[in-house]
Design a protein around this motif. Structure first.
Motif, PDB file in Angstrom:
ATOM      1  N   ILE A  12       0.767  -1.002  -0.136  1.00  0.00           N
ATOM      2  CA  ILE A  12      -0.017  -0.168   0.181  1.00  0.00           C
ATOM      3  C   ILE A  12       0.646   1.238   0.059  1.00  0.00           C
ATOM      4  CG2 ILE A  12      -1.892   1.407   1.100  1.00  0.00           C
ATOM      5  CD1 ILE A  12      -2.873  -1.358   0.463  1.00  0.00           C
ATOM      6  N   ARG A  13       1.638   1.412   1.033  1.00  0.00           N
ATOM      7  CA  ARG A  13       2.553   2.602   1.259  1.00  0.00           C
ATOM      8  C   ARG A  13       3.517   2.733  -0.002  1.00  0.00           C
ATOM      9  NH1 ARG A  13       7.332   4.422   3.965  1.00  0.00           N
ATOM     10  NH2 ARG A  13       6.917   6.556   4.585  1.00  0.00           N
ATOM     11  N   GLU A  14       3.267   3.783  -0.890  1.00  0.00           N
ATOM     12  CA  GLU A  14       4.131   3.980  -2.215  1.00  0.00           C
ATOM     13  C   GLU A  14       5.506   4.888  -1.790  1.00  0.00           C
ATOM     14  OE1 GLU A  14       1.609   5.429  -5.138  1.00  0.00           O
ATOM     15  OE2 GLU A  14       0.209   3.722  -4.834  1.00  0.00           O
ATOM     16  N   LYS A  15       5.469   5.525  -0.772  1.00  0.00           N
ATOM     17  CA  LYS A  15       6.568   6.414  -0.645  1.00  0.00           C
ATOM     18  C   LYS A  15       7.646   5.440  -0.320  1.00  0.00           C
ATOM     19  CE  LYS A  15       8.578  10.061   1.925  1.00  0.00           C
ATOM     20  NZ  LYS A  15       8.593  10.905   3.137  1.00  0.00           N
ATOM     21  N   ASP A  16       8.998   5.615  -1.076  1.00  0.00           N
ATOM     22  CA  ASP A  16      10.040   4.758  -0.528  1.00  0.00           C
ATOM     23  C   ASP A  16       9.768   3.242  -0.960  1.00  0.00           C
ATOM     24  OD1 ASP A  16      13.009   4.143  -0.258  1.00  0.00           O
ATOM     25  OD2 ASP A  16      12.830   5.237   1.599  1.00  0.00           O
ATOM     26  N   PRO A  17       9.385   2.685  -1.748  1.00  0.00           N
ATOM     27  CA  PRO A  17       9.268   1.166  -1.821  1.00  0.00           C
ATOM     28  C   PRO A  17      10.543   0.321  -1.582  1.00  0.00           C
ATOM     29  CG  PRO A  17       9.113   2.128  -4.105  1.00  0.00           C
ATOM     30  CD  PRO A  17       9.436   3.357  -2.985  1.00  0.00           C
ATOM     31  N   GLY A  18      11.657   0.801  -1.849  1.00  0.00           N
ATOM     32  CA  GLY A  18      12.846  -0.083  -1.432  1.00  0.00           C
ATOM     33  C   GLY A  18      12.994  -0.232   0.072  1.00  0.00           C
ATOM     34  N   PHE A  19      12.902   0.978   0.765  1.00  0.00           N
ATOM     35  CA  PHE A  19      12.693   0.843   2.179  1.00  0.00           C
ATOM     36  C   PHE A  19      11.585  -0.028   2.725  1.00  0.00           C
ATOM     37  CE2 PHE A  19      11.271   2.542   6.265  1.00  0.00           C
ATOM     38  CZ  PHE A  19      12.431   2.532   7.116  1.00  0.00           C
ATOM     39  N   ASN A  20      10.398   0.266   2.101  1.00  0.00           N
ATOM     40  CA  ASN A  20       9.386  -0.438   2.897  1.00  0.00           C
ATOM     41  C   ASN A  20       9.533  -1.870   2.339  1.00  0.00           C
ATOM     42  OD1 ASN A  20       8.101   1.944   2.796  1.00  0.00           O
ATOM     43  ND2 ASN A  20       6.642   1.772   1.182  1.00  0.00           N
ATOM     44  N   PHE A  21       9.908  -2.245   1.394  1.00  0.00           N
ATOM     45  CA  PHE A  21      10.278  -3.974   0.936  1.00  0.00           C
ATOM     46  C   PHE A  21      11.272  -4.382   2.072  1.00  0.00           C
ATOM     47  CE2 PHE A  21      12.387  -7.135  -1.462  1.00  0.00           C
ATOM     48  CZ  PHE A  21      11.238  -7.718  -1.814  1.00  0.00           C
ATOM     49  N   ASN A  22      12.295  -3.728   2.301  1.00  0.00           N
ATOM     50  CA  ASN A  22      13.330  -4.294   3.256  1.00  0.00           C
ATOM     51  C   ASN A  22      12.715  -4.229   4.540  1.00  0.00           C
ATOM     52  OD1 ASN A  22      15.419  -4.930   1.352  1.00  0.00           O
ATOM     53  ND2 ASN A  22      15.916  -2.928   1.184  1.00  0.00           N
ATOM     54  N   LEU A  23      11.916  -3.390   5.086  1.00  0.00           N
ATOM     55  CA  LEU A  23      11.276  -3.256   6.402  1.00  0.00           C
ATOM     56  C   LEU A  23      10.219  -4.303   6.632  1.00  0.00           C
ATOM     57  CD1 LEU A  23      11.230  -1.987   9.156  1.00  0.00           C
ATOM     58  CD2 LEU A  23       9.612  -0.295   8.356  1.00  0.00           C
ATOM     59  N   ALA A  24       9.576  -4.701   5.692  1.00  0.00           N
ATOM     60  CA  ALA A  24       8.526  -5.665   5.649  1.00  0.00           C
ATOM     61  C   ALA A  24       9.371  -7.080   5.842  1.00  0.00           C
ATOM     62  CB  ALA A  24       7.624  -5.720   4.323  1.00  0.00           C
ATOM     63  N   PHE A  25      10.372  -7.182   5.113  1.00  0.00           N
ATOM     64  CA  PHE A  25      11.178  -8.423   5.275  1.00  0.00           C
ATOM     65  C   PHE A  25      11.808  -8.654   6.714  1.00  0.00           C
ATOM     66  CE2 PHE A  25      15.502 -10.225   5.006  1.00  0.00           C
ATOM     67  CZ  PHE A  25      15.225 -11.557   4.900  1.00  0.00           C
ATOM     68  N   VAL A  26      12.230  -7.585   7.193  1.00  0.00           N
ATOM     69  CA  VAL A  26      12.989  -7.384   8.408  1.00  0.00           C
ATOM     70  C   VAL A  26      11.940  -7.776   9.470  1.00  0.00           C
ATOM     71  CG1 VAL A  26      14.125  -5.979  10.357  1.00  0.00           C
ATOM     72  CG2 VAL A  26      14.912  -6.088   7.925  1.00  0.00           C
ATOM     73  N   LEU A  27      10.642  -7.254   9.434  1.00  0.00           N
ATOM     74  CA  LEU A  27       9.311  -7.692  10.324  1.00  0.00           C
ATOM     75  C   LEU A  27       9.336  -8.839  10.384  1.00  0.00           C
ATOM     76  CD1 LEU A  27       7.163  -4.300   9.734  1.00  0.00           C
ATOM     77  CD2 LEU A  27       8.572  -4.766  11.656  1.00  0.00           C
ATOM     78  N   GLY A  28       9.311  -9.253   9.277  1.00  0.00           N
ATOM     79  CA  GLY A  28       8.902 -10.837   9.050  1.00  0.00           C
ATOM     80  C   GLY A  28       9.912 -11.637   9.867  1.00  0.00           C
ATOM     81  N   LEU A  29      11.109 -11.317   9.639  1.00  0.00           N
ATOM     82  CA  LEU A  29      12.322 -12.079   9.924  1.00  0.00           C
ATOM     83  C   LEU A  29      12.228 -11.835  11.503  1.00  0.00           C
ATOM     84  CD1 LEU A  29      15.526 -11.347   8.054  1.00  0.00           C
ATOM     85  CD2 LEU A  29      14.037 -13.344   8.433  1.00  0.00           C
ATOM     86  N   MET A  30      11.829 -10.605  12.215  1.00  0.00           N
ATOM     87  CA  MET A  30      11.613 -10.585  13.598  1.00  0.00           C
ATOM     88  C   MET A  30      10.870 -11.499  14.304  1.00  0.00           C
ATOM     89  SD  MET A  30      11.944  -6.402  13.819  1.00  0.00           S
ATOM     90  CE  MET A  30      11.660  -6.207  15.525  1.00  0.00           C
ATOM     91  N   VAL A  31       9.605 -11.768  13.501  1.00  0.00           N
ATOM     92  CA  VAL A  31       8.564 -12.661  14.120  1.00  0.00           C
ATOM     93  C   VAL A  31       8.984 -13.939  14.167  1.00  0.00           C
ATOM     94  CG1 VAL A  31       6.230 -13.711  13.853  1.00  0.00           C
ATOM     95  CG2 VAL A  31       6.629 -10.945  13.584  1.00  0.00           C
TER      96      VAL A  31
END
Length: 143
Positions: free
Chosen positions: A65-84
């Motif tokens: 959904i969030r379109e601003k800075d898709p590279g950052f969003n993509f990597n943060l989504a990955f890190v959040l998943g890895l954290m869980v």
């Protein structure tokens, strides 16, 4: 595209911890409604379920959904998943230190490789998350 394939794979892996644990742990007597659990342990379980699901929803929002800075969003989504998933593996690997167990009586039996169901499913989902990130990371660039 590779980015879309990566995002779809990551979505599947994120949905595994966002949707499956609350459904299973709230509709069976193996966790929240386990008759042997203390009331305080039940609060911690519901707290964890809500936290993991909330993190999953945030990760999906960042991914799609969030379109601003898709590279950052993509990597943060990955890190959040890895954290869980990482927190799950930390809890499982240190269970002897606090008297924990991967399953209780009445839980599901072993899956392939002698793993309990959560370890097997979460291991597979972690691999899917990493593969998805690997496929999509080269294409996820800032605007």
């Amino acid at each position: 595209s590779m980015q879309t394939t990566g995002k779809v794979l990551m979505t599947v892996a994120i949905l595994v911890f966002t949707v499956i644990p609350p459904l299973v742990d709230l509709i069976t007597a193996t966790h929240v409604f386990h008759p042997g659990w203390t009331p305080h342990a039940r609060v911690h379980t519901v707290w964890l379920l809500g936290l993991a699901s909330g993190v999953g929803l945030l990760a999906l929002f960042l991914l799609w959904i969030r379109e601003k800075d898709p590279g950052f969003n993509f990597n943060l989504a990955f890190v959040l998943g890895l954290m869980v998933y990482g927190a799950f593996f930390l809890a499982g690997s240190t269970r002897s230190l606090y008297g924990g167990a991967m399953t209780d009586d009445g839980g599901l039996s072993s899956f392939p490789f002698g793993l309990d169901p959560n370890t097997f499913i979460f291991s597979m989902a972690t691999v899917v998350l990493i593969v998805g990130w690997g496929l999509g990371r080269g294409s996820a660039s800032p605007e």
